[in-house]
Design a protein around this motif. Structure first.
Motif, PDB file in Angstrom:
ATOM      1  N   HIS A   1       0.820  -1.209   0.000  1.00 14.33           N
ATOM      2  CA  HIS A   1       0.000   0.000   0.000  1.00 14.33           C
ATOM      3  C   HIS A   1       0.859   1.267   0.000  1.00 14.33           C
ATOM      4  O   HIS A   1       0.472   2.279  -0.594  1.00 14.33           O
ATOM      5  CB  HIS A   1      -0.952  -0.019   1.196  1.00 14.33           C
ATOM      6  N   ARG A   2       2.018   1.194   0.650  1.00 11.78           N
ATOM      7  CA  ARG A   2       2.921   2.347   0.588  1.00 11.78           C
ATOM      8  C   ARG A   2       3.372   2.580  -0.849  1.00 11.78           C
ATOM      9  O   ARG A   2       3.432   3.718  -1.324  1.00 11.78           O
ATOM     10  CB  ARG A   2       4.131   2.124   1.490  1.00 11.78           C
ATOM     11  N   GLY A   3       3.642   1.497  -1.562  1.00 14.56           N
ATOM     12  CA  GLY A   3       4.050   1.623  -2.956  1.00 14.56           C
ATOM     13  C   GLY A   3       2.973   2.239  -3.828  1.00 14.56           C
ATOM     14  O   GLY A   3       3.265   3.009  -4.750  1.00 14.56           O
ATOM     15  N   MET A   4       1.703   1.904  -3.544  1.00 12.46           N
ATOM     16  CA  MET A   4       0.598   2.480  -4.308  1.00 12.46           C
ATOM     17  C   MET A   4       0.579   3.998  -4.183  1.00 12.46           C
ATOM     18  O   MET A   4       0.411   4.717  -5.176  1.00 12.46           O
ATOM     19  CB  MET A   4      -0.737   1.895  -3.821  1.00 12.46           C
ATOM     20  N   LEU A   5       0.761   4.493  -2.962  1.00 11.44           N
ATOM     21  CA  LEU A   5       0.714   5.938  -2.740  1.00 11.44           C
ATOM     22  C   LEU A   5       1.989   6.630  -3.216  1.00 11.44           C
ATOM     23  O   LEU A   5       1.941   7.721  -3.788  1.00 11.44           O
ATOM     24  CB  LEU A   5       0.476   6.229  -1.257  1.00 11.44           C
ATOM     25  N   GLU A   6       3.117   5.977  -2.987  1.00 11.17           N
ATOM     26  CA  GLU A   6       4.384   6.597  -3.371  1.00 11.17           C
ATOM     27  C   GLU A   6       4.548   6.661  -4.890  1.00 11.17           C
ATOM     28  O   GLU A   6       5.339   7.458  -5.397  1.00 11.17           O
ATOM     29  CB  GLU A   6       5.552   5.822  -2.759  1.00 11.17           C
ATOM     30  N   SER A   7       3.791   5.820  -5.619  1.00 14.06           N
ATOM     31  CA  SER A   7       3.862   5.879  -7.078  1.00 14.06           C
ATOM     32  C   SER A   7       3.271   7.184  -7.597  1.00 14.06           C
ATOM     33  O   SER A   7       3.578   7.619  -8.708  1.00 14.06           O
ATOM     34  CB  SER A   7       3.118   4.688  -7.697  1.00 14.06           C
ATOM     35  N   GLN A   8       2.417   7.802  -6.785  1.00 13.73           N
ATOM     36  CA  GLN A   8       1.857   9.098  -7.175  1.00 13.73           C
ATOM     37  C   GLN A   8       2.852  10.214  -6.885  1.00 13.73           C
ATOM     38  O   GLN A   8       3.085  11.080  -7.724  1.00 13.73           O
ATOM     39  CB  GLN A   8       0.548   9.371  -6.432  1.00 13.73           C
ATOM     40  N   GLN A   9       3.427  10.171  -5.680  1.00 11.34           N
ATOM     41  CA  GLN A   9       4.421  11.189  -5.323  1.00 11.34           C
ATOM     42  C   GLN A   9       5.261  10.689  -4.155  1.00 11.34           C
ATOM     43  O   GLN A   9       4.729  10.178  -3.168  1.00 11.34           O
ATOM     44  CB  GLN A   9       3.744  12.510  -4.948  1.00 11.34           C
ATOM     45  N   LEU A  10       6.545  10.855  -4.259  1.00 10.89           N
ATOM     46  CA  LEU A  10       7.454  10.429  -3.202  1.00 10.89           C
ATOM     47  C   LEU A  10       7.152  11.194  -1.913  1.00 10.89           C
ATOM     48  O   LEU A  10       7.042  12.416  -1.915  1.00 10.89           O
ATOM     49  CB  LEU A  10       8.903  10.681  -3.633  1.00 10.89           C
ATOM     50  N   GLY A  11       6.994  10.450  -0.826  1.00 12.72           N
ATOM     51  CA  GLY A  11       6.734  11.067   0.466  1.00 12.72           C
ATOM     52  C   GLY A  11       5.262  11.245   0.781  1.00 12.72           C
ATOM     53  O   GLY A  11       4.904  11.647   1.891  1.00 12.72           O
ATOM     54  N   LEU A  12       4.389  10.922  -0.185  1.00  9.12           N
ATOM     55  CA  LEU A  12       2.960  11.162   0.009  1.00  9.12           C
ATOM     56  C   LEU A  12       2.373  10.279   1.103  1.00  9.12           C
ATOM     57  O   LEU A  12       1.533  10.729   1.888  1.00  9.12           O
ATOM     58  CB  LEU A  12       2.211  10.931  -1.307  1.00  9.12           C
ATOM     59  N   CYS A  13       2.822   9.040   1.183  1.00  5.94           N
ATOM     60  CA  CYS A  13       2.272   8.123   2.184  1.00  5.94           C
ATOM     61  C   CYS A  13       2.622   8.597   3.597  1.00  5.94           C
ATOM     62  O   CYS A  13       1.778   8.589   4.495  1.00  5.94           O
ATOM     63  CB  CYS A  13       2.806   6.711   1.943  1.00  5.94           C
ATOM     64  N   TYR A  14       3.858   9.006   3.795  1.00  7.73           N
ATOM     65  CA  TYR A  14       4.281   9.523   5.105  1.00  7.73           C
ATOM     66  C   TYR A  14       3.516  10.801   5.441  1.00  7.73           C
ATOM     67  O   TYR A  14       3.067  10.996   6.579  1.00  7.73           O
ATOM     68  CB  TYR A  14       5.787   9.795   5.091  1.00  7.73           C
ATOM     69  N   TYR A  15       3.344  11.652   4.458  1.00  7.31           N
ATOM     70  CA  TYR A  15       2.634  12.918   4.655  1.00  7.31           C
ATOM     71  C   TYR A  15       1.179  12.665   5.058  1.00  7.31           C
ATOM     72  O   TYR A  15       0.652  13.312   5.966  1.00  7.31           O
ATOM     73  CB  TYR A  15       2.698  13.722   3.360  1.00  7.31           C
ATOM     74  N   LEU A  16       0.536  11.702   4.403  1.00  8.80           N
ATOM     75  CA  LEU A  16      -0.839  11.341   4.744  1.00  8.80           C
ATOM     76  C   LEU A  16      -0.920  10.848   6.180  1.00  8.80           C
ATOM     77  O   LEU A  16      -1.822  11.233   6.935  1.00  8.80           O
ATOM     78  CB  LEU A  16      -1.348  10.254   3.795  1.00  8.80           C
ATOM     79  N   CYS A  17       0.027  10.010   6.566  1.00  6.16           N
ATOM     80  CA  CYS A  17       0.026   9.450   7.915  1.00  6.16           C
ATOM     81  C   CYS A  17       0.172  10.545   8.968  1.00  6.16           C
ATOM     82  O   CYS A  17      -0.571  10.573   9.957  1.00  6.16           O
ATOM     83  CB  CYS A  17       1.155   8.423   8.045  1.00  6.16           C
ATOM     84  N   ILE A  18       1.106  11.452   8.760  1.00  9.77           N
ATOM     85  CA  ILE A  18       1.327  12.544   9.714  1.00  9.77           C
ATOM     86  C   ILE A  18       0.086  13.427   9.821  1.00  9.77           C
ATOM     87  O   ILE A  18      -0.370  13.771  10.921  1.00  9.77           O
ATOM     88  CB  ILE A  18       2.547  13.390   9.287  1.00  9.77           C
ATOM     89  N   ALA A  19      -0.483  13.793   8.674  1.00 15.25           N
ATOM     90  CA  ALA A  19      -1.661  14.664   8.676  1.00 15.25           C
ATOM     91  C   ALA A  19      -2.849  13.977   9.345  1.00 15.25           C
ATOM     92  O   ALA A  19      -3.594  14.600  10.113  1.00 15.25           O
ATOM     93  CB  ALA A  19      -2.016  15.053   7.243  1.00 15.25           C
ATOM     94  N   ALA A  20      -3.028  12.681   9.073  1.00 13.66           N
ATOM     95  CA  ALA A  20      -4.145  11.935   9.657  1.00 13.66           C
ATOM     96  C   ALA A  20      -3.986  11.810  11.167  1.00 13.66           C
ATOM     97  O   ALA A  20      -4.960  11.935  11.922  1.00 13.66           O
ATOM     98  CB  ALA A  20      -4.237  10.554   9.015  1.00 13.66           C
ATOM     99  N   GLU A  21      -2.766  11.564  11.628  1.00 14.49           N
ATOM    100  CA  GLU A  21      -2.540  11.432  13.070  1.00 14.49           C
ATOM    101  C   GLU A  21      -2.703  12.775  13.781  1.00 14.49           C
ATOM    102  O   GLU A  21      -3.198  12.826  14.912  1.00 14.49           O
ATOM    103  CB  GLU A  21      -1.154  10.835  13.315  1.00 14.49           C
ATOM    104  N   MET A  22      -2.318  13.854  13.125  1.00 16.83           N
ATOM    105  CA  MET A  22      -2.542  15.184  13.706  1.00 16.83           C
ATOM    106  C   MET A  22      -4.037  15.496  13.777  1.00 16.83           C
ATOM    107  O   MET A  22      -4.518  16.077  14.755  1.00 16.83           O
ATOM    108  CB  MET A  22      -1.816  16.248  12.876  1.00 16.83           C
TER     109      MET A  22
END
Length: 250
Positions: free
Chosen positions: A223-244
């Motif tokens: 699943h990380r690969g699915m999101l990162e294929s759109q933009q590098l760092g997007l999966c981590y960014y989503l996680c941080i924003a969601a947890e905030m």
């Protein structure tokens, strides 16, 4: 009253004589008269019924379903109105598919990869099940969970959800590029709107569950690969924003 032979009807409707014989055999379309010599004859009423049958065939109805539909909607106007609604819905889906194919061709020519959510715009149930097969098998192999099959009546809902997911991830990608922090009010508002959409469309999910899901995406290779294929760092960014967002909405 003008009567037509089976051969004449076949020529008018663009079907085979064998097809008309079969429709007669299963009592879907009976001739109004059979001559002493055994010739089938059809009148205006039979031609109208054949038209309705062929409209339903264009909509991929089985013959048994057509029989039931014609029994449930005996009035010609009611039947035609329903068929018009179904054909309009199909045209809209085909327009969406053509748009998706066009975008796929354009991106392929550029050597770019299409976003996963955008790949599925306009798909029907069979196409959705095919598209999700790899993910479903992965989940089954690694977590003992298999995605439920998409039923025909769920296809449009899946298309709508895919469109919303694409819009949401596009927004996040732009926010990441713009350097917004995970707790930026604009980003947090977008998450709120996204969760509202999910809950309005039958997906019961709160802020904490969404954050846990985003964390799962980050920690899981597939699943990380699915999101990162759109933009590098997007999966981590989503996680941080969601947890905030979850921390602010406990």
């Amino acid at each position: 009253m003008m009567l037509y032979t089976v051969k004449e009807v076949a020529g008018l409707a663009g079907v085979t004589v064998k097809t008309l014989h079969h429709y007669h055999k299963i009592r879907l379309l009976k001739p109004c008269e059979i001559t002493d010599a055994g010739y089938r004859l059809y009148g205006a009423e039979e031609l109208e019924r054949l038209q309705q049958i062929l409209f339903y065939r264009e909509l991929d109805f089985s013959l048994s379903d057509i029989q039931k539909a014609l029994e449930d909607q005996p009035g010609r106007l009611m039947c035609l109105t329903k068929q018009q609604e179904l054909l309009i819905a199909r045209r809209q889906r085909l327009d969406c598919l053509l748009k998706t194919i066009g975008e796929s061709i354009a991106l392929t020519k550029k050597g770019e990869v299409m976003e996963k959510s955008a790949m599925f715009q306009g798909l029907n149930a069979d196409a959705w099940n095919t598209a999700l097969a790899e993910q479903s098998q992965y989940l089954k192999d690694h977590y003992g969970y298999e995605l439920p099959k998409v039923e025909t009546e769920q296809a449009q809902e899946m298309n709508d959800s895919a469109a919303e997911a694409k819009q949401f991830m596009d927004f996040l990608a732009e926010a990441l590029q713009a350097g917004w922090k995970g707790n930026d009010p604009r980003l947090q508002k977008k998450i709120q709107e996204h969760l509202a959409f999910l809950n309005d469309h039958g997906h019961s999910i709160d802020a904490q569950t969404f954050a846990a899901q985003a964390r799962f995406f980050l920690e899981d290779d597939f699943h990380r690969g699915m999101l990162e294929s759109q933009q590098l760092g997007l999966c981590y960014y989503l996680c941080i924003a969601a947890e905030m967002y979850a921390a602010a909405n406990q």
